[in-house]
Scaffold this motif. Structure first.
Motif, short mmCIF file in Angstrom:
data_model
loop_
_atom_site.label_atom_id
_atom_site.label_comp_id
_atom_site.label_asym_id
_atom_site.label_seq_id
_atom_site.Cartn_x
_atom_site.Cartn_y
_atom_site.Cartn_z
N ASP A 94 1.32 0.89 -3.08
CA ASP A 94 0.03 1.22 -3.69
C ASP A 94 -0.08 2.72 -4.05
N ASP A 95 -0.19 3.00 -5.37
CA ASP A 95 -0.26 4.38 -5.86
C ASP A 95 -1.46 5.13 -5.30
N GLU A 96 -2.58 4.44 -5.22
CA GLU A 96 -3.81 5.09 -4.77
C GLU A 96 -3.66 5.56 -3.31
N TYR A 97 -3.06 4.69 -2.49
CA TYR A 97 -2.85 5.05 -1.07
C TYR A 97 -1.94 6.28 -0.98
N ILE A 98 -0.90 6.29 -1.81
CA ILE A 98 0.06 7.41 -1.79
C ILE A 98 -0.66 8.71 -2.19
N LYS A 99 -1.49 8.61 -3.22
CA LYS A 99 -2.19 9.81 -3.74
C LYS A 99 -3.17 10.35 -2.69
N GLN A 100 -3.84 9.43 -1.99
CA GLN A 100 -4.86 9.83 -1.01
C GLN A 100 -4.25 10.39 0.28
N PHE A 101 -3.00 10.04 0.56
CA PHE A 101 -2.41 10.36 1.87
C PHE A 101 -2.50 11.85 2.25
N PRO A 102 -2.04 12.77 1.39
CA PRO A 102 -2.12 14.19 1.79
C PRO A 102 -3.56 14.67 1.93
N ILE A 103 -4.46 14.09 1.13
CA ILE A 103 -5.88 14.49 1.22
C ILE A 103 -6.44 14.01 2.56
N ASN A 104 -6.11 12.76 2.91
CA ASN A 104 -6.58 12.22 4.20
C ASN A 104 -6.00 13.02 5.37
N THR A 230 17.63 -2.11 17.88
CA THR A 230 18.95 -2.18 17.24
C THR A 230 20.03 -1.74 18.24
N LEU A 231 21.24 -2.18 18.00
CA LEU A 231 22.34 -1.80 18.91
C LEU A 231 22.63 -0.31 18.82
N SER A 232 22.60 0.24 17.59
CA SER A 232 22.85 1.67 17.47
C SER A 232 21.75 2.32 16.64
N ARG A 233 21.70 3.62 16.75
CA ARG A 233 20.59 4.35 16.12
C ARG A 233 20.79 4.48 14.61
N LEU A 234 19.76 4.14 13.85
CA LEU A 234 19.88 4.14 12.39
C LEU A 234 19.22 5.35 11.74
N ASN A 235 18.34 6.02 12.48
CA ASN A 235 17.58 7.12 11.85
C ASN A 235 17.45 8.32 12.79
N HIS A 236 17.33 9.50 12.18
CA HIS A 236 17.14 10.71 13.00
C HIS A 236 15.66 10.89 13.32
N ARG A 237 14.83 10.68 12.29
CA ARG A 237 13.39 10.88 12.43
C ARG A 237 12.68 9.54 12.54
N VAL A 238 11.43 9.58 12.95
CA VAL A 238 10.61 8.36 12.88
C VAL A 238 10.38 8.09 11.39
N ILE A 239 10.59 6.84 10.96
CA ILE A 239 10.33 6.50 9.56
C ILE A 239 9.16 5.52 9.50
N ASN A 240 8.12 5.90 8.74
CA ASN A 240 6.93 5.05 8.59
C ASN A 240 6.79 4.67 7.13
N ARG A 241 6.24 3.51 6.86
CA ARG A 241 5.97 3.11 5.49
C ARG A 241 4.66 3.74 5.04
N LEU A 242 4.69 4.33 3.86
CA LEU A 242 3.50 4.98 3.32
C LEU A 242 2.63 3.94 2.61
N ARG A 243 1.90 3.20 3.42
CA ARG A 243 1.00 2.15 2.91
C ARG A 243 0.03 1.80 4.04
N PRO A 244 -1.01 1.03 3.79
CA PRO A 244 -1.89 0.66 4.90
C PRO A 244 -1.07 -0.05 5.98
N PRO A 245 -1.37 0.21 7.29
CA PRO A 245 -0.56 -0.35 8.37
C PRO A 245 -0.31 -1.86 8.20
#
Ligand code: FAD
Length: 514
Positions: A94-104, A230-245
């Motif tokens: 959702d473009d609107e959610y993405i646009k609002q994210f830094p403002i929120n 997972t059996l092994s680690r896939l990411n260095h940082r926490v990765i979240n989807r930029l959309r409503p939970p």
């Protein structure tokens, strides 16, 4: 038994209150029906929220997370892996959610920095190349077991008394006052009464049930969330989807693994909670849109926890319901020595404990400030083995005495570690294999207890800690719990592993399991 304050429930909140009160010099006792983190505190993501997840739905909670996250990083740095986090959107989001994210984020006081899709891919090479927007945030990962165990250990060194396997059955009352808590030792069946001046209900999702025992009423609903390891680690940082939970939109790295979650499903029965195959499939399908490797990687286990949602107002959905906490003094119900604290998050557990302890002290007329904000949580030896080993097996054998053989080879837990855990139990408390698993990485690797279960049982027989069939019963209990987490992920290598375990325990040892 007598104490000034009785705290019921040893999750993050109860253990936090225990430490807070003990540091203030208040005499207190903590009871738990099972053992530390038997509820949601042992069934969550282990994400120390930056607050960014809540900026759109609940800016107040978002800011609480930001402030408390910073405090926890200061006072318990050894429980935290300061990974940082990313929020990423992929094509179709959702473009609107993405646009609002830094403002929120700005409005909620939660720092975020825009990064280009190229930079995001450089930071996290396993990300979907179709990333269209990304923001860096201050998320971190936290070990909830280490945190709660250390809260308990610290409280004990300040005079607190912890009683595990002690279940609250009900309250004795006279007029508007509770005069005693009726409890049972779930191991021996012995019943007794604990008398206190104040009673704190920190039982998370069970809070409405415990409140009912006191004659109080709390409206709550329950949302189960299921997660995969997972059996092994896939990411260095926490990765979240930029959309409503939604489902499968958080991937939290911790030690040697990554944890993917979570779903949100209404449940009624709190004592039989397990991840379903459908939830697991949903998590993977959604998660793989952010990190495609989630579709093909090996998983070792799934688990579930229950969120208590306190009905203080109307919310459009469980996910939109406030993740804030409820502190209830029950004065309206003429119960002036009973307090309930529930809801909230692991990230805000310290604040919850502070507010609750403030109310307890006010009622006791104790003038002692909260000390948990600045006082560093000691790194207690008892919790050392909750962390993944940094050594390989060969390196371990090279550096250590050959008498100190490995009882858990997947996660490199030696005999000395198991002995240290067993020695931390008092003479009247009979530890079981499950208690060793809770305090260490035992059973958490790819074999999921197939080899370490029997080895630790044998070791405990050798030490005279089991008699007759006790060790076999304990092994069955331990393996049944691991099996609950394996059942929904039976494919590929983990399926073979489960077959081997079945052959060993059913075929050779004739062990029936739930
Ligand atoms: C799926 C999921 C994912 C989550 N992820 C995160 C996250 O990543 N980050 C975050 O900040 N928060 C997260 N949370 C929220 C967080 O886990 C909880 O807010 C927190 O753990 C609650 O702790 P608690 O101590 O209040 O409750 P619990 O941990 O549930 O503790 C209650 C305890 O009371 C005991 N008890 C109950 N009845 C009795 C009785 N009669 N006698 C004695 N003892 C009793 C239980 O055995 C239990 O141990 C998540 C929650 C869920 C469900």
């Amino acid at each position: 038994m007598q104490t000034q304050v009785l705290i019921i429930g040893a999750g993050a909140t109860g253990t936090g209150i225990f430490r807070d009160l003990a540091l203030r010099g208040v005499e207190c006792m903590l009871i738990e029906q099972r053992d530390v983190n038997a509820g949601a505190s042992g069934g969550n993501h282990g994400l120390l929220h930056s607050g960014a997840r809540y900026v759109a739905t609940d800016p107040h909670s978002a800011n609480e997370c930001k402030v408390e996250g910073d405090i926890i990083k200061e006072f318990a740095p050894h429980c935290v892996e300061n990974t940082g986090g990313l929020f990423v959107a992929v094509k179709g989001d959702d473009d609107e959610y993405i646009k609002q994210f830094p403002i929120n984020c700005k409005n909620a006081g939660v720092p975020c920095r825009e990064v280009s899709p190229e930079e995001a891919l450089e930071l996290e090479p396993n990300l979907n190349p179709d990333v269209i927007a990304a923001y860096e945030v201050e998320d971190a990962s936290i070990d909830p077991f280490k945190l709660s165990l250390e809260n308990v250990a610290d409280a004990e060194t300040h005079g607190g008394v912890y009683k595990r396997y002690m279940k609250l059955l009900g309250f004795n009352k006279e007029g508007g006052k509770i005069t005693g808590a009726r409890v049972v030792n779930t191991r021996t069946g012995e019943e007794s009464v604990i008398e206190a001046e104040q009673y704190v209900n920190a039982t998370g999702a069970w809070a409405s049930h415990v409140a009912e025992m006191a004659g109080a009423n709390i409206r709550m609903t329950f949302a189960k969330g299921s997660l995969l390891v997972t059996l092994s680690r896939l990411n260095h940082r926490v990765i979240n989807r930029l959309r409503p939970p939604g489902d499968g939109d958080i991937l939290v790295p911790g030690g040697t693994v990554s944890v993917l979650g979570t779903t949100s499903v209404r449940v009624e029965d709190l004592d039989n909670v397990a991840p379903s195959i459908e939830e697991i499939n949903r998590n993977i399908d959604q998660g793989a849109q952010m990190v495609p490797a989630l579709d093909t990687c090996r998983y070792v286990r799934a688990y579930a926890g229950v969120r208590p949602l306190v009905q203080l107002g109307e919310a459009s959905s469980d996910r939109a319901a406030s993740r804030g906490f409820a502190l209830i003094g029950h004065e309206d119900e003429q119960l002036d020595n009973f307090i309930t604290i529930t809801g909230g998050k692991l990230t805000t557990y310290r604040l919850m404990a502070e507010r609750c302890a403030d109310l307890v002290c006010k009622r006791l007329k104790v003038d002692a400030p909260c000390l948990t904000r600045g006082s560093v949580l000691s790194d207690y030896v008892q919790t050392e083995w909750a962390e993944p080993s940094i050594l390989t097996k060969r390196e371990w054998m090279r550096r250590h005495n050959s008498d100190d053989y490995l009882l858990c080879e997947c996660e490199i837990v030696p005999k000395s570690a198991v002995d240290a855990i067993l020695d931390s139990f008092g003479p009247d408390e009979k530890p079981r294999i499950q208690a060793v698993g809770l305090r260490s990485r035992v059973g958490k690797g790819s074999c999921q207890g197939a080899f370490c279960g029997a080895r630790i049982a044998a070791h405990m027989y050798d030490r005279g800690l089991f008699e007759g069939s006790e060790g076999v019963d304990s092994m069955r209990d331990f393996l049944s719990k691991r099996w609950k987490g394996q059942r929904p992920i039976l494919w590929d290598a983990q399926f073979n592993q489960a077959e081997l375990k079945e052959a060993l325990y059913f075929g050779l040892l004739n062990l029936e399991m739930d």
